[in-house]
Design an enzyme around this catalytic site. Structure first.
Site, mmCIF file in Angstrom:
data_model
loop_
_atom_site.group_PDB
_atom_site.id
_atom_site.type_symbol
_atom_site.label_atom_id
_atom_site.label_comp_id
_atom_site.label_asym_id
_atom_site.label_seq_id
_atom_site.Cartn_x
_atom_site.Cartn_y
_atom_site.Cartn_z
ATOM 1 N N ARG A 289 -0.265 32.616 9.270
ATOM 2 C CA ARG A 289 -0.670 31.314 9.787
ATOM 3 C C ARG A 289 -2.161 31.340 10.142
ATOM 4 O O ARG A 289 -2.612 32.229 10.864
ATOM 5 C CB ARG A 289 0.166 31.003 11.029
ATOM 6 C CG ARG A 289 0.088 29.589 11.490
ATOM 7 C CD ARG A 289 1.032 29.333 12.643
ATOM 8 N NE ARG A 289 0.553 29.942 13.882
ATOM 9 C CZ ARG A 289 0.843 29.483 15.105
ATOM 10 N NH1 ARG A 289 1.649 28.438 15.250
ATOM 11 N NH2 ARG A 289 0.386 30.080 16.176
ATOM 12 N N TYR B 124 -4.014 24.065 25.786
ATOM 13 C CA TYR B 124 -4.691 25.338 25.504
ATOM 14 C C TYR B 124 -4.835 25.667 24.024
ATOM 15 O O TYR B 124 -5.289 26.742 23.686
ATOM 16 C CB TYR B 124 -4.029 26.494 26.249
ATOM 17 C CG TYR B 124 -2.555 26.715 25.980
ATOM 18 C CD1 TYR B 124 -2.136 27.435 24.872
ATOM 19 C CD2 TYR B 124 -1.589 26.235 26.847
ATOM 20 C CE1 TYR B 124 -0.790 27.648 24.629
ATOM 21 C CE2 TYR B 124 -0.243 26.432 26.621
ATOM 22 C CZ TYR B 124 0.149 27.147 25.510
ATOM 23 O OH TYR B 124 1.485 27.346 25.285
#
Lengths: 426, 426
Positions: B385, B222
């Site tokens: 991030r 995913y």
């Protein structure tokens, strides 16, 4: 009963509105909801929303905004009332085999704490094979023993070496149902714990895990719960056990603080520790939506009404087959209500060619009556299996199924080559 | 580079047509495909077909007619070329955590056969926590030891007690990438086997498992594979090991003859024995469909072209942040291409208030630039991030992201209370 009698029964059936909650192929009588439940009508629109809005538009935000992270617990809370568990005690996650591994492993760990000499798992030889494989693998890993017995030998097998009795409540092949309370009582009296597999029970027959004082339970999301092919399974552990040990599939979804990203595992309290990794949200959302059917059923009498109709359907099928196909089949499923799940299994007598069950099932399917074939054991090797889902079957469906079976036999359709070509998978 | 230069780069990007295969929210720049891949445009129609035709109309027949039973192998065959595995060597199944349990357990079983004194698993302290939890749980079950080291200590830690080195190829928090071939060589020279987690590699950077002579690998469906929230994961085992032992999650889908329903487990040959129970077909079908994007990418240069663009995107982001937000951040991700995955991580310098990364990420999200926050370690506790998926990101997207970051800093939006309210899950 005449056809008019039967149609009148359908007209008076309080559960009849539930049929409209399912999308069944026109002309098909589906007697395989014990293998794969039919498609609830609400699911496609819900899935479209999950894809377009939750995944496509909101993306990672949906872990919060759509409640993806809590979905195993929310779905578990919908399953809990169907199996006599309480809110917060069930999670919908992973597969039945994997949940069984967790539960069996925990049950063995409890025995290792309480009674280290008990290292045997007892089960029925006719249990669904994946349950036996998982137990066999665990015994291989841990050095325990898997003892397989016949149904009538269970009580006698519970010696002081036995840690766990692992049973499927309703047998997948025969439809025979155990008395969960009595068997659990006997196991406890013998110093063993019980792991129940509810694959053929949840949503089909009333289950009362607390009432039976059960220890562990697992079950399936895609049979009578109609969650779609391979829908996630569920697991329940009695509160007296749940915080006493780890289960070995200790992934981050079972951590006390999964988003603290600490290197050491600290199991969450309660059933959450039986979660492992990130769940297949699309499939789990289908199960979530499918379970709303049971909220509707609850308004019409719930599991008690479903059970009454299930027994009436299976009674009618048994009577109709006896009447319309006299002497052709032996009933494999117990006639006693208390011992019967929601399916009826038949095996051909000597009136029919040996090994004809498979071809009869294929001939029925060609006529729109969908049951399935199961290879049996040495004694009854050849089984026609018919599941009766009270949510979407009518009494007329049942009568017509038995009439179709009669026609298949009268025409000897089981002799036709096209019904004797075995496929790889049934 | 000027905006014109950047737009020209986009115009010349050979992978540009791939963007149209995704359905991204208008106005959003999605830099979180390393957490949850975006929705491929073809998926909703495929899902509607799975629901209406495969489940709704064909019901149990679809196990054969729609190939549900073989889907883990078919999806595995689509993943294989992305990771340097061969057809028939990969199955898509269960979750990354569960597949890691299978692989680690098998690796320990191999060591028990070959070198029983080797009972230690070595990993990085900064590895994704669920990997560490699974290893910890296995060690607890089996009596082994989990030794956590820093990245630079790996080679020195490979003593004669070590059975398995378990590493994530690209670190989830820093984006640092191991040299798979060199690390594997060192581990083999020290008598250990290596289990690689490809969660942040598969579909993002070229991986060559056979070229590196790896032993075991698992990965995620995913993230860069775009299979949808919680899509099934995958597992690969080198052919020299695969038939040498059982993995303990020995369910019926890993049996040599699952439909013979025999009470004894006989593992299937090859990677099939790493399957366990019935898979979530709806979620697995979404992954199956999503992987067709990589067949299109293959026509445009495949993983080599994707890697070149990924490095160009992350280079551009690093340069742009240095230019537009001078001195505000320290780069956490290695600057060397060979050590960089497909993400860029930053940590605020003293120019910014301590602990401001979370609020900066929230402010960026409010402006349509979606990255995420990760709590780091003691040295770098506060990480922004940004994942760069070359399948659907443009150079202009990257430039605009850095400009938006500059605006957030200039306006001190990280001081706003609404961006400092932490949610339970990010």
């Amino acid at each position: 009963m005449t056809l008019t009698d039967i149609q009148q029964r359908d007209a008076q059936d309080p559960l009849r509105p539930l049929r409209d909650l399912f999308d069944l192929p026109p002309g098909m009588i589906y007697l395989d909801g014990n293998s794969l439940g039919a498609l609830p009508r609400a699911v496609p629109a819900r899935m479209a929303e999950v894809l377009a809005r939750e995944w496509g538009r909101d993306l990672i935000q949906s872990w919060n905004s759509a409640g993806w992270f809590d979905l195993p617990a929310r779905v578990g809370d919908k399953i809990a009332p169907l199996i006599g568990a309480r809110a917060g005690e069930v999670v919908a996650t992973d597969t039945t085999s994997i949940n069984l591994y967790k539960a069996l492993s925990a049950a063995l760990n409890l025995a290792a704490q309480d009674a280290p000499s008990r290292r045997t798992i007892v089960s029925e030889r006719s249990n669904f094979p994946t349950d036996l494989y998982i137990a066999e693998a665990l015994c291989r890993e841990r050095g325990g023993t898997l003892k397989l017995v016949e149904s009538h030998q269970i009580a006698a097998s519970l010696g002081d070496d036995v840690a766990v009795l692992m049973l499927t409540h309703v047998n997948y092949r025969t439809g025979a149902m155990h008395d969960m309370a009595a068997v659990t009582r006997a196991a406890h009296a013998a110093g063993a714990r019980v792991v129940w597999d509810l694959a053929h029970s949840a949503g089909a027959v009333p289950v009362d895990l607390h009432g039976a004082d059960a220890d562990f339970a697992v079950g399936c999301g895609y049979k009578y719960l109609n969650g779609g092919p391979g829908a996630p399974a569920f697991v329940w552990v009695h509160p007296r056990h749940v915080d006493r040990c780890w289960q070995p599939l200790a992934g981050w979804w079972g951590h006390a603080a999964p988003f603290a990203f600490t290197p050491d595992y600290q199991p969450a309290a309660g059933i959450t520790r039986y979660q492992c990794g990130t769940q297949p949200i699309v499939s789990l959302s289908a199960l979530d939506c499918a379970l709303d059917v049971f909220a509707e059923a609850e308004k019409l009498g719930g599991m008690t009404a479903l059970r009454a109709k299930s027994l009436a359907l299976t009674d009618l099928f048994i009577e109709s087959v006896e009447q319309l196909c006299p002497g052709a089949f032996t009933l494999v499923t117990p006639l006693e209500h208390a011992q019967r799940g929601s399916q009826v299994c038949l095996t051909p007598t000597e009136q029919l060619p040996a090994g004809s069950a498979y071809a009869i099932v294929q001939a029925l399917i060609a006529r729109g009556v969908v049951g399935d074939f199961r290879a049996g054991d040495a004694e009854q090797p050849d089984i026609l299996r018919f599941g009766f889902t009270p949510l979407y079957l009518s009494y007329e469906n049942v009568r017509l199924s038995a009439q179709t079976l009669r026609e298949v036999l009268l025409n000897k359709e089981y002799e036709l080559p096209e019904f004797n070509r075995k496929r790889a998978v049934t």
